[in-house]
Design a protein around this motif. Structure first.
Motif, PDB file in Angstrom:
ATOM      1  N   HIS A  66       0.842  -1.189   0.000  1.00  0.00           N
ATOM      2  CA  HIS A  66       0.000   0.000   0.000  1.00  0.00           C
ATOM      3  C   HIS A  66       0.880   1.242   0.000  1.00  0.00           C
ATOM      4  O   HIS A  66       2.082   1.180   0.283  1.00  0.00           O
ATOM      5  CB  HIS A  66      -0.946   0.013   1.205  1.00  0.00           C
ATOM      6  CG  HIS A  66      -0.361  -0.535   2.470  1.00  0.00           C
ATOM      7  ND1 HIS A  66       0.604   0.130   3.200  1.00  0.00           N
ATOM      8  CD2 HIS A  66      -0.586  -1.697   3.133  1.00  0.00           C
ATOM      9  CE1 HIS A  66       0.931  -0.584   4.259  1.00  0.00           C
ATOM     10  NE2 HIS A  66       0.236  -1.707   4.239  1.00  0.00           N
ATOM     11  N   GLN A  67       0.277   2.357  -0.312  1.00  0.00           N
ATOM     12  CA  GLN A  67       0.995   3.627  -0.342  1.00  0.00           C
ATOM     13  C   GLN A  67       1.325   4.121   1.064  1.00  0.00           C
ATOM     14  O   GLN A  67       2.159   5.005   1.238  1.00  0.00           O
ATOM     15  CB  GLN A  67       0.153   4.689  -1.068  1.00  0.00           C
ATOM     16  CG  GLN A  67      -0.209   4.349  -2.503  1.00  0.00           C
ATOM     17  CD  GLN A  67       0.969   4.470  -3.456  1.00  0.00           C
ATOM     18  OE1 GLN A  67       2.022   4.984  -3.091  1.00  0.00           O
ATOM     19  NE2 GLN A  67       0.800   3.993  -4.674  1.00  0.00           N
ATOM     20  N   ASP A  68       0.674   3.550   2.067  1.00  0.00           N
ATOM     21  CA  ASP A  68       0.860   3.987   3.445  1.00  0.00           C
ATOM     22  C   ASP A  68       2.115   3.383   4.071  1.00  0.00           C
ATOM     23  O   ASP A  68       2.553   2.297   3.687  1.00  0.00           O
ATOM     24  CB  ASP A  68      -0.348   3.574   4.292  1.00  0.00           C
ATOM     25  CG  ASP A  68      -1.645   4.060   3.703  1.00  0.00           C
ATOM     26  OD1 ASP A  68      -2.256   4.959   4.281  1.00  0.00           O
ATOM     27  OD2 ASP A  68      -2.049   3.536   2.642  1.00  0.00           O
ATOM     28  N   VAL A  69       2.654   4.072   5.073  1.00  0.00           N
ATOM     29  CA  VAL A  69       3.686   3.472   5.916  1.00  0.00           C
ATOM     30  C   VAL A  69       2.970   2.785   7.069  1.00  0.00           C
ATOM     31  O   VAL A  69       1.857   3.164   7.441  1.00  0.00           O
ATOM     32  CB  VAL A  69       4.694   4.520   6.437  1.00  0.00           C
ATOM     33  CG1 VAL A  69       5.410   5.191   5.283  1.00  0.00           C
ATOM     34  CG2 VAL A  69       4.014   5.555   7.323  1.00  0.00           C
ATOM     35  N   GLU A  70       3.600   1.770   7.625  1.00  0.00           N
ATOM     36  CA  GLU A  70       2.948   0.957   8.651  1.00  0.00           C
ATOM     37  C   GLU A  70       3.840   0.851   9.884  1.00  0.00           C
ATOM     38  O   GLU A  70       5.023   0.543   9.785  1.00  0.00           O
ATOM     39  CB  GLU A  70       2.656  -0.431   8.084  1.00  0.00           C
ATOM     40  CG  GLU A  70       1.905  -1.359   9.014  1.00  0.00           C
ATOM     41  CD  GLU A  70       1.478  -2.637   8.308  1.00  0.00           C
ATOM     42  OE1 GLU A  70       1.743  -3.725   8.855  1.00  0.00           O
ATOM     43  OE2 GLU A  70       0.891  -2.548   7.208  1.00  0.00           O
ATOM     44  N   LEU A  71       3.251   1.116  11.039  1.00  0.00           N
ATOM     45  CA  LEU A  71       3.945   1.013  12.326  1.00  0.00           C
ATOM     46  C   LEU A  71       3.197   0.009  13.187  1.00  0.00           C
ATOM     47  O   LEU A  71       1.984   0.143  13.392  1.00  0.00           O
ATOM     48  CB  LEU A  71       3.985   2.370  13.022  1.00  0.00           C
ATOM     49  CG  LEU A  71       4.853   3.444  12.350  1.00  0.00           C
ATOM     50  CD1 LEU A  71       4.299   4.826  12.634  1.00  0.00           C
ATOM     51  CD2 LEU A  71       6.291   3.332  12.831  1.00  0.00           C
ATOM     52  N   GLY A  95       8.549  -3.926  17.937  1.00  0.00           N
ATOM     53  CA  GLY A  95       7.644  -3.601  16.846  1.00  0.00           C
ATOM     54  C   GLY A  95       8.422  -3.420  15.564  1.00  0.00           C
ATOM     55  O   GLY A  95       9.589  -3.809  15.466  1.00  0.00           O
ATOM     56  N   TYR A  96       7.782  -2.798  14.580  1.00  0.00           N
ATOM     57  CA  TYR A  96       8.472  -2.594  13.310  1.00  0.00           C
ATOM     58  C   TYR A  96       7.823  -1.479  12.495  1.00  0.00           C
ATOM     59  O   TYR A  96       6.669  -1.101  12.716  1.00  0.00           O
ATOM     60  CB  TYR A  96       8.519  -3.882  12.492  1.00  0.00           C
ATOM     61  CG  TYR A  96       7.180  -4.532  12.220  1.00  0.00           C
ATOM     62  CD1 TYR A  96       6.394  -4.155  11.131  1.00  0.00           C
ATOM     63  CD2 TYR A  96       6.703  -5.544  13.044  1.00  0.00           C
ATOM     64  CE1 TYR A  96       5.180  -4.760  10.881  1.00  0.00           C
ATOM     65  CE2 TYR A  96       5.483  -6.159  12.800  1.00  0.00           C
ATOM     66  CZ  TYR A  96       4.729  -5.768  11.717  1.00  0.00           C
ATOM     67  OH  TYR A  96       3.519  -6.371  11.474  1.00  0.00           O
ATOM     68  N   PHE A  97       8.620  -0.961  11.577  1.00  0.00           N
ATOM     69  CA  PHE A  97       8.190   0.048  10.611  1.00  0.00           C
ATOM     70  C   PHE A  97       8.342  -0.554   9.225  1.00  0.00           C
ATOM     71  O   PHE A  97       9.409  -1.059   8.880  1.00  0.00           O
ATOM     72  CB  PHE A  97       9.066   1.304  10.744  1.00  0.00           C
ATOM     73  CG  PHE A  97       8.971   2.268   9.581  1.00  0.00           C
ATOM     74  CD1 PHE A  97       7.917   3.159   9.477  1.00  0.00           C
ATOM     75  CD2 PHE A  97       9.954   2.279   8.595  1.00  0.00           C
ATOM     76  CE1 PHE A  97       7.842   4.056   8.413  1.00  0.00           C
ATOM     77  CE2 PHE A  97       9.892   3.170   7.529  1.00  0.00           C
ATOM     78  CZ  PHE A  97       8.829   4.067   7.440  1.00  0.00           C
ATOM     79  N   VAL A  98       7.265  -0.539   8.435  1.00  0.00           N
ATOM     80  CA  VAL A  98       7.317  -0.970   7.041  1.00  0.00           C
ATOM     81  C   VAL A  98       7.058   0.255   6.180  1.00  0.00           C
ATOM     82  O   VAL A  98       6.029   0.921   6.329  1.00  0.00           O
ATOM     83  CB  VAL A  98       6.280  -2.062   6.726  1.00  0.00           C
ATOM     84  CG1 VAL A  98       6.341  -2.439   5.245  1.00  0.00           C
ATOM     85  CG2 VAL A  98       6.522  -3.297   7.588  1.00  0.00           C
ATOM     86  N   ASN A  99       7.979   0.553   5.299  1.00  0.00           N
ATOM     87  CA  ASN A  99       7.877   1.751   4.478  1.00  0.00           C
ATOM     88  C   ASN A  99       6.797   1.610   3.407  1.00  0.00           C
ATOM     89  O   ASN A  99       6.289   0.512   3.145  1.00  0.00           O
ATOM     90  CB  ASN A  99       9.229   2.044   3.821  1.00  0.00           C
ATOM     91  CG  ASN A  99       9.486   3.533   3.673  1.00  0.00           C
ATOM     92  OD1 ASN A  99       8.554   4.337   3.570  1.00  0.00           O
ATOM     93  ND2 ASN A  99      10.751   3.911   3.657  1.00  0.00           N
ATOM     94  N   ALA A 100       6.459   2.720   2.783  1.00  0.00           N
ATOM     95  CA  ALA A 100       5.446   2.733   1.732  1.00  0.00           C
ATOM     96  C   ALA A 100       5.878   1.879   0.547  1.00  0.00           C
ATOM     97  O   ALA A 100       7.062   1.787   0.221  1.00  0.00           O
ATOM     98  CB  ALA A 100       5.205   4.172   1.269  1.00  0.00           C
ATOM     99  N   CYS A 115      -1.564  -1.767  15.225  1.00  0.00           N
ATOM    100  CA  CYS A 115      -1.067  -1.367  13.906  1.00  0.00           C
ATOM    101  C   CYS A 115      -1.561   0.039  13.571  1.00  0.00           C
ATOM    102  O   CYS A 115      -2.747   0.341  13.719  1.00  0.00           O
ATOM    103  CB  CYS A 115      -1.537  -2.358  12.842  1.00  0.00           C
ATOM    104  SG  CYS A 115      -0.977  -1.959  11.168  1.00  0.00           S
ATOM    105  N   VAL A 116      -0.635   0.887  13.149  1.00  0.00           N
ATOM    106  CA  VAL A 116      -0.961   2.248  12.726  1.00  0.00           C
ATOM    107  C   VAL A 116      -0.480   2.422  11.292  1.00  0.00           C
ATOM    108  O   VAL A 116       0.695   2.204  10.998  1.00  0.00           O
ATOM    109  CB  VAL A 116      -0.276   3.303  13.622  1.00  0.00           C
ATOM    110  CG1 VAL A 116      -0.600   4.710  13.125  1.00  0.00           C
ATOM    111  CG2 VAL A 116      -0.705   3.139  15.075  1.00  0.00           C
ATOM    112  N   ARG A 117      -1.384   2.778  10.407  1.00  0.00           N
ATOM    113  CA  ARG A 117      -1.022   3.051   9.018  1.00  0.00           C
ATOM    114  C   ARG A 117      -1.329   4.507   8.712  1.00  0.00           C
ATOM    115  O   ARG A 117      -2.396   5.012   9.066  1.00  0.00           O
ATOM    116  CB  ARG A 117      -1.803   2.158   8.052  1.00  0.00           C
ATOM    117  CG  ARG A 117      -1.432   0.685   8.121  1.00  0.00           C
ATOM    118  CD  ARG A 117      -2.333  -0.123   7.214  1.00  0.00           C
ATOM    119  NE  ARG A 117      -1.988  -1.534   7.202  1.00  0.00           N
ATOM    120  CZ  ARG A 117      -2.691  -2.459   6.559  1.00  0.00           C
ATOM    121  NH1 ARG A 117      -3.769  -2.103   5.878  1.00  0.00           N
ATOM    122  NH2 ARG A 117      -2.321  -3.726   6.588  1.00  0.00           N
ATOM    123  N   ILE A 118      -0.400   5.168   8.051  1.00  0.00           N
ATOM    124  CA  ILE A 118      -0.620   6.564   7.668  1.00  0.00           C
ATOM    125  C   ILE A 118      -0.177   6.765   6.228  1.00  0.00           C
ATOM    126  O   ILE A 118       0.800   6.175   5.773  1.00  0.00           O
ATOM    127  CB  ILE A 118       0.139   7.546   8.585  1.00  0.00           C
ATOM    128  CG1 ILE A 118       1.652   7.324   8.476  1.00  0.00           C
ATOM    129  CG2 ILE A 118      -0.321   7.429  10.009  1.00  0.00           C
ATOM    130  CD1 ILE A 118       2.466   8.446   9.062  1.00  0.00           C
TER     131      ILE A 118
END
Length: 316
Positions: A66-71, A95-100, A115-118
């Motif tokens: 997805h176009q969003d980043v995910e935390l 935890g982890y960060f997945v880039n766009a 999960c937080v997606r922005i």
């Protein structure tokens, strides 16, 4: 790179709105990525708490992007995931960060997680912010995935802010969008400060990865219908044999297997969120019959669709 305005579709409670922003997307169409159903019409973020256990919940995700980043913050258990072909194991407290735009999937494991997606457009206040602080992180290959450890101070700060975002989201105050945005800017500041100090050059996406994203998008848009391998391959502008090779190499499963996973994954959502019968869901998800759907569902999840629905209702 030139600064430009774009319009993105924000899906919220079944409605579609247009929002103008500054985030510059790549050449892969947004419609081919997973569409996130944001929680606020004008602020593209999504916050959720999920509890997944093999006895009751579907724990095998399907590759998506997805176009969003995910935390993500793992509250309990262990999270196993694969990002861009590399495997990671994240334990409780980390935890982890997945880039766009990174293809990723969660593997079978038992865990509770936030999960937080922005959408990065939320960070692009103006051209200077976009060019100086947002794109350097988005375009950094070393930032495709970041393991956030509670033992590293700056990463623990991010984990604490993920938890804070979730708690504030539950409180649902009138100023929630401001709280969310301020926390996201603070998280981004930490990611920016701890990225690679080497000069960042955007690495062109490989032809095969671009084709894979297009083929995944085609399947996600058409899984309800009868789909052939030839049609999937044509959507990615490759031959059938190359299509098979791309799927098996990049996400370790055949296109036919991915199609089945997509159908089953969507069927679980319908079982949880609708009152449709098993026969109706089978038809909506592209299965030729209810009996075949039940057979595939049981083979994948160890229970029938009816038993799955009962287990979900008991938990609620």
């Amino acid at each position: 790179m030139l600064f430009c305005d774009i319009s993105i579709n924000i899906s919220y409670n079944g409605t579609m709105k247009k929002r103008t922003g500054t985030y510059i997307t790549d050449n892969v169409l947004t419609k081919e990525s997973e569409q996130i159903h944001y929680q606020h019409e004008e602020v593209p973020y999504y916050v959720t708490f999920q509890s997944r256990y093999s006895g009751h919940h579907v724990v095998q995700g399907i590759p998506h992007w997805h176009q969003d980043v995910e935390l993500t913050y793992v509250v309990k258990g262990t999270s196993e995931l694969e990002v861009a072909g590399r495997q990671y194991t994240i334990h409780a407290g980390d935890g982890y960060f997945v880039n766009a735009r990174q293809i990723h999937t969660g593997r079978s494991s038992e865990r509770d997680f936030i999960c937080v997606r922005i959408h990065p457009i939320l960070l692009c206040a103006n051209e200077y912010i976009e060019q100086t602080f947002v794109l350097p992180v988005i375009n950094d290959p070393a930032m495709a995935f970041v393991h956030l450890s509670h033992n590293i101070p700056w990463q623990k700060e991010i984990l604490d802010m993920i938890l804070h975002i979730y708690e504030q989201d539950r409180a649902d105050a009138d100023t929630l969008p401001l709280t969310i945005q301020s926390s996201i800017f603070a998280i981004w500041k930490l990611l920016y400060e701890h990225r690679s100090t080497d000069e960042i050059k955007k690495v062109p996406e490989s032809h095969h990865m671009t084709s894979l994203k297009r083929m995944i998008g085609y399947i996600q848009e058409n899984y309800q219908n009868r789909i052939t391998l030839k049609q999937i391959a044509e959507s990615g502008n490759v031959s059938a044999s190359t299509c098979n090779n791309i799927f098996n190499t990049l996400i370790h499963q055949s296109p036919v297997r991915f199609l089945l996973s997509c159908r089953l994954n969507n069927s679980t959502k319908m079982l949880k969120e609708t009152d449709m019968t098993v026969t109706e869901i089978a038809g909506q998800c592209g299965f030729s019959s209810a009996s075949y759907f039940t057979e595939m569902f049981h083979r994948e999840y160890g229970m029938t669709p009816v038993d799955f629905r009962k287990a979900e209702q008991e938990e609620v």
